[in-house]
Design an enzyme around this catalytic site. Structure first.
Site, mmCIF file in Angstrom:
data_model
loop_
_atom_site.group_PDB
_atom_site.id
_atom_site.type_symbol
_atom_site.label_atom_id
_atom_site.label_comp_id
_atom_site.label_asym_id
_atom_site.label_seq_id
_atom_site.Cartn_x
_atom_site.Cartn_y
_atom_site.Cartn_z
ATOM 1 N N TYR A 55 -12.254 -8.809 -25.096
ATOM 2 C CA TYR A 55 -10.998 -8.628 -25.818
ATOM 3 C C TYR A 55 -11.296 -7.934 -27.145
ATOM 4 C CZ TYR A 55 -7.116 -9.661 -28.902
ATOM 5 O OH TYR A 55 -6.088 -9.531 -29.802
ATOM 6 N N GLU A 63 -4.257 -3.757 -29.289
ATOM 7 C CA GLU A 63 -5.157 -4.574 -28.477
ATOM 8 C C GLU A 63 -5.699 -3.771 -27.305
ATOM 9 O OE1 GLU A 63 -3.758 -9.171 -28.573
ATOM 10 O OE2 GLU A 63 -2.594 -7.838 -27.307
#
Lengths: 290, 377
Positions: free
Chosen positions: B101, B189
């Site tokens: 992530y 993201e």
């Protein structure tokens, strides 16, 4: 005594010739705030209702010895106005302007720190020490001199609460609207510390909102450092969870930001939390034993 | 402002962040036309502004072109959390050795942009953040210096053992930061960032939000706006100087100021009602604003009563009352309205409201109780 401002404070208005700047300058002046000058680049040498206008903040500070400034310039230029005031050595900068890009605020932060400038806002109603000094757009009429401090992330909700305090006989030492933007200047803890050290403040009312974890941090601070009573209210208890909070928002605060969590944190810190704004004066009196 | 995954991928490409090939299609015909006729494994993904697409069946694998067409047909038009799927992204599927992530966010606490990364990538990142926050690496970025290479490496070193892969990832972090900074983003993201068996580092899924306050200087980003129906209402309200968010209840609220608007919703809920919306009309008593606000409230068929809550500060209540009356004369409705005015010149304001014949009360609490009572009739 009071915090941040008093009758000695000398105030400049950045954007004094604009519509809002001119209107609120006259309101502040009527209240008794010591407005010593205004800034409007290119209009130096003129005046607004007898208040001298300067081209730059530095000129205005040199000529008047001003130590505070209030900003009404449009959002695209507000970040720069904050920086200009800071580099000119103004100690307290209050930015009323709404809609300032977050990155403009972030860029200013290291400079404010380096120059030792205190910032309130942006996107805030300002602050007031009743009967002494009003900086911003607060309606002076509803305030009354006294010993309750108030910090709020909101505008009209603050007026609502102040009105209730005043009508129930609780005057205020200083009230500060810190604004609702995600990245802002002085926040709960900075101000709680000032109230704790202010002999004129007996109790503090804190009005928070959902989002972020500033209230939780304030609760922690109160638990560890405050001896004076604090009464809180959190707006947004009915807001649906998750609204406008992305993954990263949830991550950065480890899942916090809801009203429930904030209220729980306050309860654990011995702070009385009002279920509705109307309960606030009663809770302050309960805490003060009056 | 939000953009779709395919738009975020385009921005990633522009800034040199590697993403697998893919095409965005609005119809089955477009899939027929644009997807090459081969045996490559592909993934067909719904493009909607909501999380949890995979669980809702909006992401499907396709082994052939024919399968891609078939899956696109299933996904297009599908309803995901109240949103209709109007586009799909058909992208090359990649083999995954490891998932990570990576995110950038405006951090309220440090008052700076923060880079976050985790070796626990994938859909459960929120759960990771909640249960084991120590697994999320955070790096605060100086707004003047930007993300420095050594900072990017320091984060990447904690995720990758191999120096080559580590450098690839660090370069991606720096590029993502440049993109974030230059577009006034408020969230960026890559989830997941993947390591493939042939040791490539690729961005598989991307999400970006942007600071609404900065859109005036981001024309390219603004041109990507594809708002949902609810968002269009919110944007239309914004253009009229109103801030509106639709909710599910039946008591419409009109309030001046965001904090007071939230407190008003809370009060309605506290006394057993359900607010239909959040609506902040701001500081002005301009009658047109009140008309616009009423039109928005009444366009919601769930609304059974309206509560107007105004605290006059600089704004005078008698001005607001005159604005309200002027507005109400132009609106035909059977929906009951409760008005509460307090603060500057409230007495004069309430007199005007009383003459017009609307129920009026002096406290928020009474207004909420009255509105709830009227909504139940």
């Amino acid at each position: 005594m009071s915090i941040l401002i008093n009758k000695e404070t000398k105030v400049l208005v950045q954007g004094i010739t604009g519509r809002d700047g001119a209107f609120h300058t006259s309101k502040m002046n009527d209240y008794g705030t010591n407005i010593v000058g205004g800034i409007s680049p290119g209009k130096g040498g003129s005046d607004v209702g007898g208040i001298p206008v300067f081209d730059t903040v530095q000129e205005a500070v040199d000529a008047t010895g001003a130590n505070a400034s209030v900003i009404f310039v449009p959002a695209p230029f507000a970040g720069d106005a904050i920086l200009e005031a800071s580099y000119a050595g103004v100690e307290l900068v209050v930015c009323i302007t709404e809609g300032v890009p977050v990155q403009d605020m972030m860029r200013a932060m290291p400079v404010l720190k380096q120059n030792g400038t205190k910032l309130i806002g942006a996107n805030c109603p300002g602050l007031i020490t009743p009967d002494e000094c009003l900086i911003g757009i607060l309606p002076g009429k509803i305030f009354k001199k006294g010993n309750t401090g108030l910090i709020s992330r909101s505008g009209t909700l603050t007026y609502e609460v102040v009105n209730m305090l005043t009508t129930s006989g609780l005057g205020q030492s200083t009230c500060v609207g810190i604004g609702g933007d995600p990245v802002a200047g002085l926040y709960f803890i900075d101000l709680l510390e000032m109230y704790e050290n202010d002999p004129e403040t007996d109790a503090v009312v804190l009005i928070g909102e959902i989002g972020g974890d500033a209230e939780e941090q304030a609760a922690q601070y109160i638990k560890e450092k405050m001896t004076k009573p604090v009464v809180a209210f959190i707006a947004g208890q009915s807001a649906p969870p998750g609204k406008r909070m992305g993954h990263a928002g949830a991550i950065i605060s480890s899942g916090s930001g809801t009203a429930e969590e904030k209220i729980k944190a306050f309860n654990e810190a011995g702070v009385l939390v009002a279920k509705e704004p109307g309960e606030i004066p009663g809770l302050v009196k309960e805490k003060l034993g009056i | 402002m939000k953009i779709h995954e395919y738009q975020a991928r385009n921005l990633f490409r522009k800034y040199g962040i590697p993403v697998p090939d893919g095409v965005v299609c609005h119809s089955v015909e477009e899939v027929e036309k644009n997807v090459p006729n081969d045996e490559k494994l592909r993934v067909v993904k719904a493009q909607v502004h909501v999380g949890g697409r995979g669980k809702a069946g909006g992401v499907k694998l396709a082994k052939t072109k024919a399968e891609a067409v078939e899956k696109a047909g299933q996904i297009l038009g599908m309803d995901i959390k109240g949103l209709t799927v109007e586009k799909v992204l058909v992208a090359d599927a990649v083999d995954i050795e490891k998932e990570f992530y990576v995110g950038l966010i405006n951090d309220r606490n440090t008052k700076s942009i923060t880079l976050m990364a985790s070796a626990e990538g994938g859909v459960e990142i929120e759960e990771v953040a909640r249960v084991s926050p120590e697994k999320i690496i955070k790096m605060s970025i100086d707004p003047v210096m930007g993300l420095m290479d050594w900072q990017a490496r320091e984060v990447a070193l904690q995720l990758f053992d191999d120096p080559k892969q580590m450098r690839k990832a660090a370069a991606i972090f720096v590029k993502l930061y440049q993109l974030y900074k230059e577009t006034d983003s408020s969230l960026a993201e890559i989830n997941p960032l993947v390591l493939t068996p042939d040791k490539q580092v690729l961005a598989i899924d991307g999400k970006m939000n942007f600071d609404d306050n900065a859109l005036y200087r981001q024309s390219e980003i603004l041109s990507m706006r594809e708002a949902t129906e609810d968002e269009q209402k919110e944007i239309a309200a914004n253009e009229k100087g109103l801030s509106y968010i639709k909710l599910d209840g039946n008591i419409g609220c009109m309030v001046n100021g965001a904090g007071l608007a939230m407190a008003t919703m809370d009060m309605i809920k506290l006394y057993g009602g359900e607010p239909a919306n959040f609506l902040d009309i701001g500081g002005s008593s301009n009658p047109q604003k009140v008309v616009d606000a009423m039109n928005i409230l009444l366009s919601d068929s769930n609304v059974k009563a309206v509560m107007i809550n105004i605290f006059g500060g600089i704004t005078r209540c008698d001005d607001v009352a005159r604005g309200l009356v002027a507005a109400l004369k132009n609106i035909e409705t059977e929906i009951p309205i409760v008005v509460r005015l307090s603060g500057t010149n409230a007495k004069e304001g309430l007199e005007i409201i009383r003459e017009y014949g609307l129920p009026n009360v002096s406290t928020m609490k009474e207004a909420a109780q009255k509105a709830i009572e009227l909504s139940q009739k």
